[in-house]
Design a protein around this motif. Structure first.
Motif, PDB file in Angstrom:
ATOM      1  N   LEU A   1       0.818  -1.212   0.000  1.00 11.20           N
ATOM      2  CA  LEU A   1       0.000   0.000   0.000  1.00 11.20           C
ATOM      3  C   LEU A   1       0.854   1.266   0.000  1.00 11.20           C
ATOM      4  CD1 LEU A   1      -2.905  -0.956   2.430  1.00 11.20           C
ATOM      5  CD2 LEU A   1      -2.923  -0.906  -0.066  1.00 11.20           C
ATOM      6  N   LEU A   2       1.985   1.222   0.677  1.00 12.05           N
ATOM      7  CA  LEU A   2       2.864   2.391   0.679  1.00 12.05           C
ATOM      8  C   LEU A   2       3.474   2.613  -0.694  1.00 12.05           C
ATOM      9  CD1 LEU A   2       4.622   2.069   4.156  1.00 12.05           C
ATOM     10  CD2 LEU A   2       2.731   3.553   3.503  1.00 12.05           C
ATOM     11  N   GLU A   3       3.757   1.534  -1.407  1.00 12.58           N
ATOM     12  CA  GLU A   3       4.247   1.674  -2.781  1.00 12.58           C
ATOM     13  C   GLU A   3       3.167   2.260  -3.680  1.00 12.58           C
ATOM     14  OE1 GLU A   3       5.598  -2.128  -4.050  1.00 12.58           O
ATOM     15  OE2 GLU A   3       7.448  -2.075  -2.864  1.00 12.58           O
ATOM     16  N   MET A   4       1.931   1.829  -3.474  1.00 11.00           N
ATOM     17  CA  MET A   4       0.815   2.318  -4.274  1.00 11.00           C
ATOM     18  C   MET A   4       0.530   3.798  -4.020  1.00 11.00           C
ATOM     19  SD  MET A   4      -1.760  -0.940  -3.782  1.00 11.00           S
ATOM     20  CE  MET A   4      -3.205  -0.001  -4.290  1.00 11.00           C
ATOM     21  N   ASN A   5       0.826   4.254  -2.793  1.00 12.19           N
ATOM     22  CA  ASN A   5       0.501   5.631  -2.401  1.00 12.19           C
ATOM     23  C   ASN A   5       1.745   6.433  -2.023  1.00 12.19           C
ATOM     24  OD1 ASN A   5      -2.689   5.547  -2.126  1.00 12.19           O
ATOM     25  ND2 ASN A   5      -1.905   3.679  -1.179  1.00 12.19           N
ATOM     26  N   GLU A   6       2.859   6.070  -2.625  1.00  8.74           N
ATOM     27  CA  GLU A   6       4.132   6.692  -2.257  1.00  8.74           C
ATOM     28  C   GLU A   6       4.111   8.203  -2.431  1.00  8.74           C
ATOM     29  OE1 GLU A   6       8.890   6.480  -3.429  1.00  8.74           O
ATOM     30  OE2 GLU A   6       7.532   4.863  -3.990  1.00  8.74           O
ATOM     31  N   SER A   7       3.509   8.697  -3.499  1.00  6.13           N
ATOM     32  CA  SER A   7       3.518  10.135  -3.754  1.00  6.13           C
ATOM     33  C   SER A   7       2.781  10.917  -2.677  1.00  6.13           C
ATOM     34  CB  SER A   7       2.888  10.435  -5.122  1.00  6.13           C
ATOM     35  OG  SER A   7       1.542   9.976  -5.168  1.00  6.13           O
ATOM     36  N   SER A   8       1.809  10.281  -2.029  1.00  2.00           N
ATOM     37  CA  SER A   8       1.032  10.964  -0.992  1.00  2.00           C
ATOM     38  C   SER A   8       1.599  10.764   0.405  1.00  2.00           C
ATOM     39  CB  SER A   8      -0.416  10.451  -0.998  1.00  2.00           C
ATOM     40  OG  SER A   8      -1.038  10.700  -2.239  1.00  2.00           O
ATOM     41  N   LEU A   9       2.130   9.567   0.674  1.00  2.00           N
ATOM     42  CA  LEU A   9       2.520   9.222   2.034  1.00  2.00           C
ATOM     43  C   LEU A   9       4.021   9.266   2.290  1.00  2.00           C
ATOM     44  CD1 LEU A   9       0.117   6.183   2.545  1.00  2.00           C
ATOM     45  CD2 LEU A   9      -0.072   8.437   3.630  1.00  2.00           C
TER      46      LEU A   9
ATOM     47  N   GLN B   1      13.449   6.374   5.417  1.00  2.28           N
ATOM     48  CA  GLN B   1      13.522   4.925   5.664  1.00  2.28           C
ATOM     49  C   GLN B   1      12.380   4.220   4.936  1.00  2.28           C
ATOM     50  OE1 GLN B   1      13.359   5.649   9.976  1.00  2.28           O
ATOM     51  NE2 GLN B   1      15.269   4.497  10.150  1.00  2.28           N
ATOM     52  N   LYS B   2      12.273   4.492   3.655  1.00  2.05           N
ATOM     53  CA  LYS B   2      11.149   3.942   2.879  1.00  2.05           C
ATOM     54  C   LYS B   2      11.095   2.422   2.957  1.00  2.05           C
ATOM     55  CE  LYS B   2      10.902   7.692  -0.509  1.00  2.05           C
ATOM     56  NZ  LYS B   2      10.972   8.063  -1.947  1.00  2.05           N
ATOM     57  N   LYS B   3      12.240   1.785   2.804  1.00  2.00           N
ATOM     58  CA  LYS B   3      12.265   0.323   2.784  1.00  2.00           C
ATOM     59  C   LYS B   3      11.888  -0.264   4.141  1.00  2.00           C
ATOM     60  CE  LYS B   3      15.688  -0.147  -0.916  1.00  2.00           C
ATOM     61  NZ  LYS B   3      17.013  -0.692  -1.307  1.00  2.00           N
ATOM     62  N   GLU B   4      12.213   0.469   5.212  1.00  2.00           N
ATOM     63  CA  GLU B   4      11.930  -0.035   6.553  1.00  2.00           C
ATOM     64  C   GLU B   4      10.548   0.356   7.062  1.00  2.00           C
ATOM     65  OE1 GLU B   4      14.619   1.735   5.769  1.00  2.00           O
ATOM     66  OE2 GLU B   4      16.214   0.232   5.810  1.00  2.00           O
ATOM     67  N   ALA B   5       9.831   1.218   6.327  1.00  2.00           N
ATOM     68  CA  ALA B   5       8.563   1.760   6.820  1.00  2.00           C
ATOM     69  C   ALA B   5       7.566   0.670   7.175  1.00  2.00           C
ATOM     70  CB  ALA B   5       7.966   2.710   5.779  1.00  2.00           C
TER      71      ALA B   5
ATOM     72  N   GLU C   1     -11.800  -0.617   0.364  1.00  2.00           N
ATOM     73  CA  GLU C   1     -11.926  -2.046   0.634  1.00  2.00           C
ATOM     74  C   GLU C   1     -11.480  -2.882  -0.553  1.00  2.00           C
ATOM     75  OE1 GLU C   1     -15.264  -5.253   2.235  1.00  2.00           O
ATOM     76  OE2 GLU C   1     -15.629  -3.100   2.374  1.00  2.00           O
ATOM     77  N   ARG C   2     -11.912  -2.499  -1.759  1.00  2.00           N
ATOM     78  CA  ARG C   2     -11.529  -3.252  -2.964  1.00  2.00           C
ATOM     79  C   ARG C   2     -10.036  -3.130  -3.217  1.00  2.00           C
ATOM     80  NH1 ARG C   2     -10.382  -2.176  -8.148  1.00  2.00           N
ATOM     81  NH2 ARG C   2     -10.761   0.051  -7.821  1.00  2.00           N
ATOM     82  N   LYS C   3      -9.493  -1.915  -3.154  1.00  2.00           N
ATOM     83  CA  LYS C   3      -8.076  -1.707  -3.461  1.00  2.00           C
ATOM     84  C   LYS C   3      -7.189  -2.362  -2.418  1.00  2.00           C
ATOM     85  CE  LYS C   3      -8.296   2.770  -3.688  1.00  2.00           C
ATOM     86  NZ  LYS C   3      -7.894   4.192  -3.869  1.00  2.00           N
ATOM     87  N   TRP C   4      -7.550  -2.260  -1.163  1.00  2.00           N
ATOM     88  CA  TRP C   4      -6.698  -2.780  -0.101  1.00  2.00           C
ATOM     89  C   TRP C   4      -6.674  -4.296  -0.082  1.00  2.00           C
ATOM     90  CZ3 TRP C   4      -8.405   0.969   4.393  1.00  2.00           C
ATOM     91  CH2 TRP C   4      -7.960   2.254   4.092  1.00  2.00           C
ATOM     92  N   ASN C   5      -7.812  -4.912  -0.330  1.00  2.00           N
ATOM     93  CA  ASN C   5      -7.829  -6.365  -0.365  1.00  2.00           C
ATOM     94  C   ASN C   5      -7.080  -6.908  -1.574  1.00  2.00           C
ATOM     95  OD1 ASN C   5      -9.459  -7.689   1.887  1.00  2.00           O
ATOM     96  ND2 ASN C   5     -10.814  -6.026   1.302  1.00  2.00           N
ATOM     97  N   ARG C   6      -7.135  -6.189  -2.692  1.00  2.00           N
ATOM     98  CA  ARG C   6      -6.398  -6.612  -3.897  1.00  2.00           C
ATOM     99  C   ARG C   6      -4.904  -6.487  -3.709  1.00  2.00           C
ATOM    100  NH1 ARG C   6      -8.626  -3.996  -9.294  1.00  2.00           N
ATOM    101  NH2 ARG C   6      -6.920  -5.287 -10.071  1.00  2.00           N
ATOM    102  N   ALA C   7      -4.480  -5.668  -2.745  1.00  2.00           N
ATOM    103  CA  ALA C   7      -3.058  -5.478  -2.511  1.00  2.00           C
ATOM    104  C   ALA C   7      -2.361  -6.766  -2.083  1.00  2.00           C
ATOM    105  CB  ALA C   7      -2.831  -4.399  -1.449  1.00  2.00           C
TER     106      ALA C   7
END
Length: 233
Positions: A138-146, A156-160, A225-231
């Motif tokens: 999810l952090l990869e999917m929303n990297e630009s925002s989070l 520490q992106k990799k450790e987040a 719900e749909r996006k998070w479960n598909r992750a």
């Protein structure tokens, strides 16, 4: 005692600490949550400054609740959680921990999809590696925002994905449960299996609130719900 590394004597003699308890109206879970928050802040700040800083923030929150008219212990807990789960960077609150808690609750703890037979505990027990995989995806999917420059965990992106469960555990929102398959008395970290469990029903409810009603996360929780479960697929 929930203030962890701060000595009991220091806390007992601290007017600021006693005042924090009073501002929480002696609400047990609110006091416990503030104590955990204080402990986490103490790791990166001086004892006096962290207590005084939290005292100011708790008073600000209590004023906000009282000005809203009707107020309950739940209102108080939501406000305390809102503050503790959104540490400021450059003076602005961050949303990454709130976002991950919301995702954890929606993906792993929705009772609609958990049978009574499977739910032998008050809340589900989730393998740590599954939670970390969800957070990482999810952090990869929303990297630009989070994870933009200056945001929490940017350096520490990799450790987040690993640090977020640790933060939620330190704040008393999630509990880390460790099992070992080792038969001998000497524990080997490689034999340990770690799991996460929501500590209290109000933390579960707050996670649902974040996913469905928190304005600050609105852009991140559309069709969540749909996006998070598909992750995890």
């Amino acid at each position: 005692q929930e203030s962890g590394q701060l000595s009991h004597a220091l806390m007992a003699e601290s007017r600021e600490a006693r005042s924090v308890v009073r501002e929480c109206a002696n609400h047990p879970l609110a006091v416990k949550s503030v104590g955990r928050w204080l402990n986490l802040k103490h790791a990166t700040a001086g004892v006096v400054s962290s207590v005084e800083e939290i005292h100011a923030e708790v008073i600000k929150s209590m004023d906000k609740i009282l000005k809203g008219g009707d107020h309950t212990g739940t209102d108080m807990m939501y406000e305390v959680l809102s503050m503790s789960l959104s540490p400021a960077i450059n003076g602005e609150p961050t949303n990454i921990i709130k976002f991950c808690l919301a995702a954890f609750i929606i993906v792993f703890c929705d009772r609609e999809y958990i049978s009574d037979f499977a739910l032998t505990e008050p809340t589900p027990i989730i393998p740590m590696d599954m939670a970390e995989l969800l957070f990482e995806t999810l952090l990869e999917m929303n990297e630009s925002s989070l994870l933009q420059k200056g945001s929490l965990f940017y350096a520490q992106k990799k450790e987040a994905a690993v640090l977020i469960p640790e933060a939620l555990s330190a704040l008393g929102v999630l509990k880390v449960i460790t099992y070992s398959d080792a038969e001998d008395e000497e524990e080997n970290p490689e034999d340990e299996q770690k799991f996460l469990q929501v500590m209290h029903f109000i933390h579960h409810e707050y996670g649902e609130y974040l996913a469905k009603e928190e304005a600050a996360l609105e852009d991140l929780t559309k069709d969540a719900e749909r996006k998070w479960n598909r992750a995890l697929v």
